[in-house]
Design a protein around this motif. Structure first.
Motif, PDB file in Angstrom:
ATOM      1  N   ILE A 196      59.128  57.177  70.472  1.00  0.00           N
ATOM      2  CA  ILE A 196      58.571  56.045  70.033  1.00  0.00           C
ATOM      3  C   ILE A 196      59.591  55.635  69.020  1.00  0.00           C
ATOM      4  O   ILE A 196      60.029  54.330  68.957  1.00  0.00           O
ATOM      5  CB  ILE A 196      57.320  56.220  69.334  1.00  0.00           C
ATOM      6  N   ALA A 197      60.198  56.476  68.132  1.00  0.00           N
ATOM      7  CA  ALA A 197      61.508  55.882  67.418  1.00  0.00           C
ATOM      8  C   ALA A 197      62.551  55.363  68.114  1.00  0.00           C
ATOM      9  O   ALA A 197      63.027  54.462  67.809  1.00  0.00           O
ATOM     10  CB  ALA A 197      61.716  57.072  66.548  1.00  0.00           C
ATOM     11  N   LEU A 198      62.775  55.972  69.240  1.00  0.00           N
ATOM     12  CA  LEU A 198      63.909  55.476  70.086  1.00  0.00           C
ATOM     13  C   LEU A 198      63.745  53.884  70.747  1.00  0.00           C
ATOM     14  O   LEU A 198      64.503  53.206  70.628  1.00  0.00           O
ATOM     15  CB  LEU A 198      64.067  56.486  71.234  1.00  0.00           C
ATOM     16  N   ALA A 199      62.265  54.005  71.019  1.00  0.00           N
ATOM     17  CA  ALA A 199      61.683  52.611  71.650  1.00  0.00           C
ATOM     18  C   ALA A 199      62.064  51.643  70.569  1.00  0.00           C
ATOM     19  O   ALA A 199      62.228  50.529  70.726  1.00  0.00           O
ATOM     20  CB  ALA A 199      60.427  52.862  72.150  1.00  0.00           C
ATOM     21  N   GLN A 200      61.529  52.102  69.482  1.00  0.00           N
ATOM     22  CA  GLN A 200      61.890  50.998  68.284  1.00  0.00           C
ATOM     23  C   GLN A 200      63.366  50.543  67.986  1.00  0.00           C
ATOM     24  O   GLN A 200      63.498  49.283  68.046  1.00  0.00           O
ATOM     25  CB  GLN A 200      61.259  51.451  67.042  1.00  0.00           C
ATOM     26  N   THR A 201      63.939  51.514  68.028  1.00  0.00           N
ATOM     27  CA  THR A 201      65.385  51.250  68.117  1.00  0.00           C
ATOM     28  C   THR A 201      65.915  50.510  69.083  1.00  0.00           C
ATOM     29  O   THR A 201      66.767  49.384  68.694  1.00  0.00           O
ATOM     30  CB  THR A 201      66.352  52.494  67.910  1.00  0.00           C
ATOM     31  N   VAL A 202      65.574  50.800  70.225  1.00  0.00           N
ATOM     32  CA  VAL A 202      65.925  49.839  71.539  1.00  0.00           C
ATOM     33  C   VAL A 202      65.486  48.344  71.396  1.00  0.00           C
ATOM     34  O   VAL A 202      65.953  47.557  71.791  1.00  0.00           O
ATOM     35  CB  VAL A 202      65.565  50.626  72.652  1.00  0.00           C
ATOM     36  N   GLY A 203      64.193  48.191  70.819  1.00  0.00           N
ATOM     37  CA  GLY A 203      63.888  46.918  70.282  1.00  0.00           C
ATOM     38  C   GLY A 203      62.778  46.502  71.309  1.00  0.00           C
ATOM     39  O   GLY A 203      62.695  45.264  71.610  1.00  0.00           O
ATOM     40  N   PHE A 204      61.704  47.416  71.920  1.00  0.00           N
ATOM     41  CA  PHE A 204      60.721  46.974  72.660  1.00  0.00           C
ATOM     42  C   PHE A 204      59.680  46.354  71.600  1.00  0.00           C
ATOM     43  O   PHE A 204      59.515  46.716  70.494  1.00  0.00           O
ATOM     44  CB  PHE A 204      59.926  48.215  73.018  1.00  0.00           C
ATOM     45  N   GLY A 205      59.079  45.301  72.013  1.00  0.00           N
ATOM     46  CA  GLY A 205      58.214  44.592  71.353  1.00  0.00           C
ATOM     47  C   GLY A 205      56.819  45.158  71.123  1.00  0.00           C
ATOM     48  O   GLY A 205      56.149  44.914  69.967  1.00  0.00           O
ATOM     49  N   LYS A 206      56.269  45.709  72.099  1.00  0.00           N
ATOM     50  CA  LYS A 206      55.157  46.560  72.202  1.00  0.00           C
ATOM     51  C   LYS A 206      55.274  48.004  72.526  1.00  0.00           C
ATOM     52  O   LYS A 206      55.682  48.314  73.671  1.00  0.00           O
ATOM     53  CB  LYS A 206      54.067  45.943  73.061  1.00  0.00           C
ATOM     54  N   ILE A 207      54.650  48.865  71.733  1.00  0.00           N
ATOM     55  CA  ILE A 207      54.819  50.326  72.010  1.00  0.00           C
ATOM     56  C   ILE A 207      53.459  50.917  71.689  1.00  0.00           C
ATOM     57  O   ILE A 207      53.071  50.779  70.229  1.00  0.00           O
ATOM     58  CB  ILE A 207      55.998  50.985  71.001  1.00  0.00           C
ATOM     59  N   LEU A 208      52.797  51.385  72.872  1.00  0.00           N
ATOM     60  CA  LEU A 208      51.658  51.758  72.768  1.00  0.00           C
ATOM     61  C   LEU A 208      51.228  53.263  73.085  1.00  0.00           C
ATOM     62  O   LEU A 208      51.431  53.529  74.245  1.00  0.00           O
ATOM     63  CB  LEU A 208      50.232  50.940  73.396  1.00  0.00           C
ATOM     64  N   PRO A 209      51.380  54.323  72.331  1.00  0.00           N
ATOM     65  CA  PRO A 209      51.211  55.735  72.659  1.00  0.00           C
ATOM     66  C   PRO A 209      49.921  56.041  72.870  1.00  0.00           C
ATOM     67  O   PRO A 209      48.956  55.639  72.377  1.00  0.00           O
ATOM     68  CB  PRO A 209      51.728  56.391  71.392  1.00  0.00           C
ATOM     69  N   TYR A 210      49.621  56.844  74.151  1.00  0.00           N
ATOM     70  CA  TYR A 210      48.645  57.244  74.451  1.00  0.00           C
ATOM     71  C   TYR A 210      48.578  58.856  74.553  1.00  0.00           C
ATOM     72  O   TYR A 210      48.797  59.407  75.561  1.00  0.00           O
ATOM     73  CB  TYR A 210      48.076  56.974  75.933  1.00  0.00           C
ATOM     74  N   PRO A 211      48.561  59.769  73.391  1.00  0.00           N
ATOM     75  CA  PRO A 211      49.207  61.135  73.402  1.00  0.00           C
ATOM     76  C   PRO A 211      48.003  61.865  74.000  1.00  0.00           C
ATOM     77  O   PRO A 211      48.538  62.755  74.764  1.00  0.00           O
ATOM     78  CB  PRO A 211      48.990  61.309  71.794  1.00  0.00           C
ATOM     79  N   ARG A 212      46.801  61.651  74.132  1.00  0.00           N
ATOM     80  CA  ARG A 212      45.878  62.497  74.997  1.00  0.00           C
ATOM     81  C   ARG A 212      46.149  62.343  76.550  1.00  0.00           C
ATOM     82  O   ARG A 212      45.861  63.427  77.322  1.00  0.00           O
ATOM     83  CB  ARG A 212      44.418  62.209  74.819  1.00  0.00           C
ATOM     84  N   ARG A 213      46.712  61.141  76.884  1.00  0.00           N
ATOM     85  CA  ARG A 213      47.103  60.959  78.497  1.00  0.00           C
ATOM     86  C   ARG A 213      48.401  61.120  78.755  1.00  0.00           C
ATOM     87  O   ARG A 213      48.928  60.918  79.855  1.00  0.00           O
ATOM     88  CB  ARG A 213      46.356  59.837  78.776  1.00  0.00           C
ATOM     89  N   ASN A 214      49.459  61.411  77.869  1.00  0.00           N
ATOM     90  CA  ASN A 214      50.643  61.832  77.798  1.00  0.00           C
ATOM     91  C   ASN A 214      51.357  60.703  78.553  1.00  0.00           C
ATOM     92  O   ASN A 214      52.080  61.018  79.457  1.00  0.00           O
ATOM     93  CB  ASN A 214      50.878  62.918  78.600  1.00  0.00           C
ATOM     94  N   PHE A 215      51.209  59.599  77.963  1.00  0.00           N
ATOM     95  CA  PHE A 215      51.863  58.413  78.262  1.00  0.00           C
ATOM     96  C   PHE A 215      52.142  57.433  77.288  1.00  0.00           C
ATOM     97  O   PHE A 215      51.312  57.418  76.370  1.00  0.00           O
ATOM     98  CB  PHE A 215      51.566  57.704  79.793  1.00  0.00           C
ATOM     99  N   ILE A 216      53.349  56.712  77.445  1.00  0.00           N
ATOM    100  CA  ILE A 216      53.475  55.346  76.386  1.00  0.00           C
ATOM    101  C   ILE A 216      53.576  54.218  77.232  1.00  0.00           C
ATOM    102  O   ILE A 216      54.332  54.308  78.010  1.00  0.00           O
ATOM    103  CB  ILE A 216      54.720  55.980  75.568  1.00  0.00           C
ATOM    104  N   HIS A 217      52.980  53.356  76.876  1.00  0.00           N
ATOM    105  CA  HIS A 217      52.949  51.831  77.304  1.00  0.00           C
ATOM    106  C   HIS A 217      54.309  51.163  76.526  1.00  0.00           C
ATOM    107  O   HIS A 217      53.947  50.971  75.243  1.00  0.00           O
ATOM    108  CB  HIS A 217      51.758  50.935  77.120  1.00  0.00           C
ATOM    109  N   LEU A 218      55.233  50.531  77.242  1.00  0.00           N
ATOM    110  CA  LEU A 218      56.246  49.781  76.677  1.00  0.00           C
ATOM    111  C   LEU A 218      56.344  48.376  76.996  1.00  0.00           C
ATOM    112  O   LEU A 218      56.292  48.266  78.128  1.00  0.00           O
ATOM    113  CB  LEU A 218      57.497  50.454  76.975  1.00  0.00           C
ATOM    114  N   ALA A 219      56.268  47.527  76.278  1.00  0.00           N
ATOM    115  CA  ALA A 219      56.277  45.944  76.522  1.00  0.00           C
ATOM    116  C   ALA A 219      57.636  45.401  76.057  1.00  0.00           C
ATOM    117  O   ALA A 219      57.689  45.832  74.847  1.00  0.00           O
ATOM    118  CB  ALA A 219      55.061  45.436  76.718  1.00  0.00           C
ATOM    119  N   LEU A 220      57.885  44.246  76.480  1.00  0.00           N
ATOM    120  CA  LEU A 220      58.992  43.494  75.780  1.00  0.00           C
ATOM    121  C   LEU A 220      58.341  42.667  74.772  1.00  0.00           C
ATOM    122  O   LEU A 220      57.216  42.538  74.521  1.00  0.00           O
ATOM    123  CB  LEU A 220      59.632  42.383  76.638  1.00  0.00           C
TER     124      LEU A 220
END
Ligand SMILES: [Zn+2]
Ligand SMILES: [Zn+2]
Length: 113
Positions: free
Chosen positions: A89-113
Motif C-alpha cells: 500500500i505504501a508503495l502504491a501511494q508512492t507510485v500515485g494510484f488514485g484508489k487503493i482498497l486493501p482486502y486483507p482477509r481475502r489477500n488482495f488489493i484493489h488498485l485504480a487510477l
C-alpha cells in the motif's frame, strides 16, 4: 497456436493477464500498466493480477459496483498476502494510484487510477 492475448505489454505483464475471464475482452489504460510496472519494480516480487478488465456481464456476476473502474480499464486487483499489504500500500501511494482498497482477509488489493 499461442493463447489469445498472450502478448507482452511491459517487462512484467502480458495482455492476457488483464483480459476478462468470461470473454477475453480487454481494455487497459496505459497509465494503469505504467503504475503497475512501477509497483512491481519497487516491490521486487511478481505481481499477480486476479482481476483486470471486466465486461459488463462479468462485473455484474462478481458483484462489482456499476460503472466499476474494472469495466473501464482503470483498475486491477492484485494478490498480496495480508502481512505484505502495508508495504505494498505504501508503495502504491508512492507510485500515485488514485484508489487503493486493501482486502486483507481475502489477500488482495484493489488498485485504480
Ligand atoms: Zn467478459
Ligand atoms: Zn477491484
Amino acid at each position: 497456436m499461442k493463447p489469445l492475448n498472450d502478448i507482452p505489454l511491459s517487462p512484467s505483464f502480458r495482455l492476457a493477464e488483464f483480459a476478462c475471464p468470461c470473454c477475453k475482452t480487454v481494455k487497459i489504460q496505459p497509465e494503469l500498466l505504467q503504475k503497475l510496472q512501477q509497483l512491481r519494480d519497487g516491490w521486487g516480487e511478481p505481481v499477480i493480477i486476479t482481476s483486470g478488465y471486466r465486461c459488463f456481464d462479468h462485473n455484474a456476476e462478481v458483484g462489482g459496483v456499476e460503472g466499476s473502474d474494472h469495466t473501464r480499464g482503470r483498475a486491477a486487483d492484485i494478490a498480496v498476502a495480508a502481512v505484505w499489504q502495508p508495504k505494498v500500500i505504501a508503495l502504491a501511494q508512492t507510485v500515485g494510484f488514485g484508489k487503493i482498497l486493501p482486502y486483507p482477509r481475502r489477500n488482495f488489493i484493489h488498485l485504480a487510477l
